[in-house]
Design a protein around this motif. Structure first.
Motif, PDB file in Angstrom:
ATOM      1  N   TRP A  42      32.872  14.268  34.964  1.00  0.00           N
ATOM      2  CA  TRP A  42      31.571  13.606  34.786  1.00  0.00           C
ATOM      3  C   TRP A  42      30.804  14.166  33.586  1.00  0.00           C
ATOM      4  N   TRP A  43      31.579  14.606  32.592  1.00  0.00           N
ATOM      5  CA  TRP A  43      30.936  15.137  31.385  1.00  0.00           C
ATOM      6  C   TRP A  43      30.721  14.028  30.372  1.00  0.00           C
ATOM      7  N   GLU A  48      27.929  17.563  26.736  1.00  0.00           N
ATOM      8  CA  GLU A  48      29.116  17.692  27.592  1.00  0.00           C
ATOM      9  C   GLU A  48      30.358  17.128  26.895  1.00  0.00           C
ATOM     10  N   GLY A  75      26.582  16.804  39.398  1.00  0.00           N
ATOM     11  CA  GLY A  75      26.913  17.201  40.760  1.00  0.00           C
ATOM     12  C   GLY A  75      28.233  16.587  41.194  1.00  0.00           C
ATOM     13  N   TRP A 277      23.682  23.674  31.535  1.00  0.00           N
ATOM     14  CA  TRP A 277      24.275  22.587  30.779  1.00  0.00           C
ATOM     15  C   TRP A 277      23.211  21.918  29.904  1.00  0.00           C
ATOM     16  N   ASN A 308      27.033  28.009  39.568  1.00  0.00           N
ATOM     17  CA  ASN A 308      27.761  26.752  39.725  1.00  0.00           C
ATOM     18  C   ASN A 308      28.910  26.795  38.723  1.00  0.00           C
ATOM     19  N   ASP A 310      32.300  25.121  37.116  1.00  0.00           N
ATOM     20  CA  ASP A 310      33.209  23.968  37.014  1.00  0.00           C
ATOM     21  C   ASP A 310      34.645  24.471  37.021  1.00  0.00           C
ATOM     22  N   LYS A 345      29.006  24.275  25.654  1.00  0.00           N
ATOM     23  CA  LYS A 345      28.606  23.682  26.938  1.00  0.00           C
ATOM     24  C   LYS A 345      27.320  24.273  27.510  1.00  0.00           C
ATOM     25  N   HIS A 385      24.992  22.262  43.764  1.00  0.00           N
ATOM     26  CA  HIS A 385      26.278  22.007  43.120  1.00  0.00           C
ATOM     27  C   HIS A 385      27.461  22.541  43.928  1.00  0.00           C
TER      28      HIS A 385
HETATM   29  C1  GAL Z   1      27.152  19.757  37.124  1.00  0.00           C
HETATM   30  C2  GAL Z   1      28.310  20.338  36.362  1.00  0.00           C
HETATM   31  C3  GAL Z   1      27.879  20.751  35.024  1.00  0.00           C
HETATM   32  C4  GAL Z   1      26.998  19.732  34.339  1.00  0.00           C
HETATM   33  C5  GAL Z   1      26.102  18.910  35.267  1.00  0.00           C
HETATM   34  C6  GAL Z   1      25.502  17.640  34.707  1.00  0.00           C
HETATM   35  O1  GAL Z   1      27.541  19.409  38.424  1.00  0.00           O
HETATM   36  O2  GAL Z   1      28.810  21.444  37.050  1.00  0.00           O
HETATM   37  O3  GAL Z   1      28.978  21.106  34.236  1.00  0.00           O
HETATM   38  O4  GAL Z   1      27.557  19.153  33.307  1.00  0.00           O
HETATM   39  O5  GAL Z   1      26.693  18.598  36.479  1.00  0.00           O
HETATM   40  O6  GAL Z   1      26.459  16.671  34.445  1.00  0.00           O
END
Ligand code: GAL
Length: 426
Positions: A42-43, A48, A75, A277, A308, A310, A345, A385
């Motif tokens: 979801w980047w 991102e 999320g 982020w 959180n 990834d 990032k 998250h």
């Molecule tokens: C989070 C993710 C992050 C960030 C964010 C918004 O859940 O862990 O890497 O990019 O969403 O998209």
């Protein structure tokens, strides 16, 4: 409880036979070539996408092609919905961006890959922080490659706006509220926010920590202790959420998080409470920490980190696709990639042996804070998250937090509903 286990087992069995079908006819079902990795993530924001580009180019230089499968939504709730239908039809992607308890849930279904040979050869056990390993392995087996460590108890501020209004970085909650009221009086939006459940919950992480401290955070959000959930401290948390609601602009409902970041970047708003982020957006807009923007821990949470991380969870794929999958997992945890990706990032490396030299001031602070939090046992998973509690509980929190923030529910009612919903979901 028994019913729950039975359902899980049945679901696992369905998935196993579905993934077997995928293995026997891998190319046909997935449409993915042997030299290709299909990646669900979801980047999708500017920062991102730029960070993810470093992984694409690293892999392409090793002869691995990238099949992109973006599903927007911080999320990852929407991405997880897409994933479920892909796996159910025996067509799992090669790798999936995933958080915390979701990784363990998929691991339990028996549809993830076994990365132990690679992990052993690369020494992952020695360099990946223990807090991340907890979510990357199932029964001692590595199933997932950690990408980074983010945290949610951050505030991002526009330096020029703060200077103009004459406010310093706030040290505690009351100073923070006072500063935002001054910002409002000066005609700026105090708090840039997007009214989406996961964003409301991201703010909530920081407010719980600021209000109750680390012990309360653990009791309420990790141990799901009923007394903590229905305490006066939790009531104060909701009262503070209500204070924040009074400091966002009228157009906040549904706004994407990166558009809220843009409001701080372009000087329309003073602050955003968001994971790091957000820094990726500032950097992508050509901004420099210290000169153009400031980063500081949610006032009252200094010394603690609500993390959180990834990861790329790896799914069982046909033998012909395993080589590309292993190359991807190896690249993700290489020190060079960890630096190239995380400096863009906004996160910090998922390895403890990477120097902070290449990181900017906020990145250096994040790396230092993480070390200190580990040393003082003040590192805790982000609820928003998926690192504090499994998805069903997380969603129960989301529902109450967002109903309260976006409606006119009293703090007392929110606390009652929260305790009941969490009990129901756990
Ligand atoms: C989070 C993710 C992050 C960030 C964010 C918004 O859940 O862990 O890497 O990019 O969403 O998209």
């Amino acid at each position: 409880m028994t019913a729950k286990i039975t359902i899980k087992k049945t679901f696992g069995a369905i998935l196993r036979s579905a993934s077997l079908a995928a293995v026997t006819s891998a190319g046909l079902v997935s449409g993915v070539q042997a030299s290709e990795v299909e990646v669900l993530h979801w980047w999708t924001s500017g920062g991102e996408a730029k960070a993810l580009g470093t992984l694409k180019s690293t892999l392409e230089s090793q002869g691995v092609d990238w099949k992109d499968m973006p599903v927007a939504g911080g999320g990852g709730s929407s991405a997880m919905t897409v994933l479920r239908s892909r796996v159910m039809s025996g067509n799992a992607p090669t790798a999936v961006q995933m958080l915390g308890f979701d990784i363990l849930d998929w691991g339990e279904q028996g549809v993830t890959a076994d990365l132990n040979d690679l992990a052993r050869a690369e020494g992952w056990d020695q360099v990946v922080p223990k807090a991340l390993q907890k979510f990357a392995k199932i029964n001692g087996q590595w199933i997932s490659a950690p990408v980074n460590v983010h945290s949610t108890n951050w505030v991002w501020g526009n330096k020029a706006v703060l200077d103009k209004v004459g406010i310093a970085v706030p040290e505690n909650w009351n100073d923070f509220i006072h500063a935002m009221r001054k910002v409002k009086a000066a005609g700026y939006v105090p708090l840039a926010h997007g009214g989406q459940a996961w964003q409301d919950a991201t703010v909530f992480d920081g407010v719980v920590m600021a209000t109750g401290g680390i012990d309360f955070y653990r009791k309420a959000l990790v141990d799901l202790d009923q007394n903590a959930l229905s305490s006066d401290t939790m009531k104060e948390v909701f009262e503070r959420m209500r204070q924040l609601r009074g400091l966002v602009d009228d157009n906040y409902p549904g706004r994407d998080w990166n558009l809220a970041s843009a409001m701080v970047i372009n000087g329309e708003a003073a602050f955003q409470m968001m994971g790091d982020w957000a820094k990726g957006e500032f950097l992508n807009a050509g901004k420099t920490p210290g000169d153009d923007f400031v980063c500081f821990r949610t006032p009252g949470t200094q010394g603690t980190v609500t993390f959180n991380a990834d990861q790329f969870a790896m799914f069982e794929v046909g033998r012909d696709r395993q080589d590309a999958q292993v190359k991807m997992a190896k690249a993700v945890l290489s020190p060079e990639f960890q630096i190239a990706f995380n400096t863009v990032k906004g996160s910090v490396p998922a390895r403890t042996d990477v120097s902070d030299e290449a990181f900017d001031a906020c990145g250096k602070k994040a790396i230092g804070d993480l070390k200190e939090a580990v040393a003082s046992d003040s590192l805790v998973g982000s609820l928003a998250h998926g690192h504090a509690a499994p998805a069903a509980v997380k969603n129960a929190f989301y529902d109450v937090i967002t109903a309260h923030f976006n409606g006119d529910m009293s703090a007392a009612d929110a606390v009652k509903q929260l305790a009941a919903s969490v009990k129901n979901a756990s």
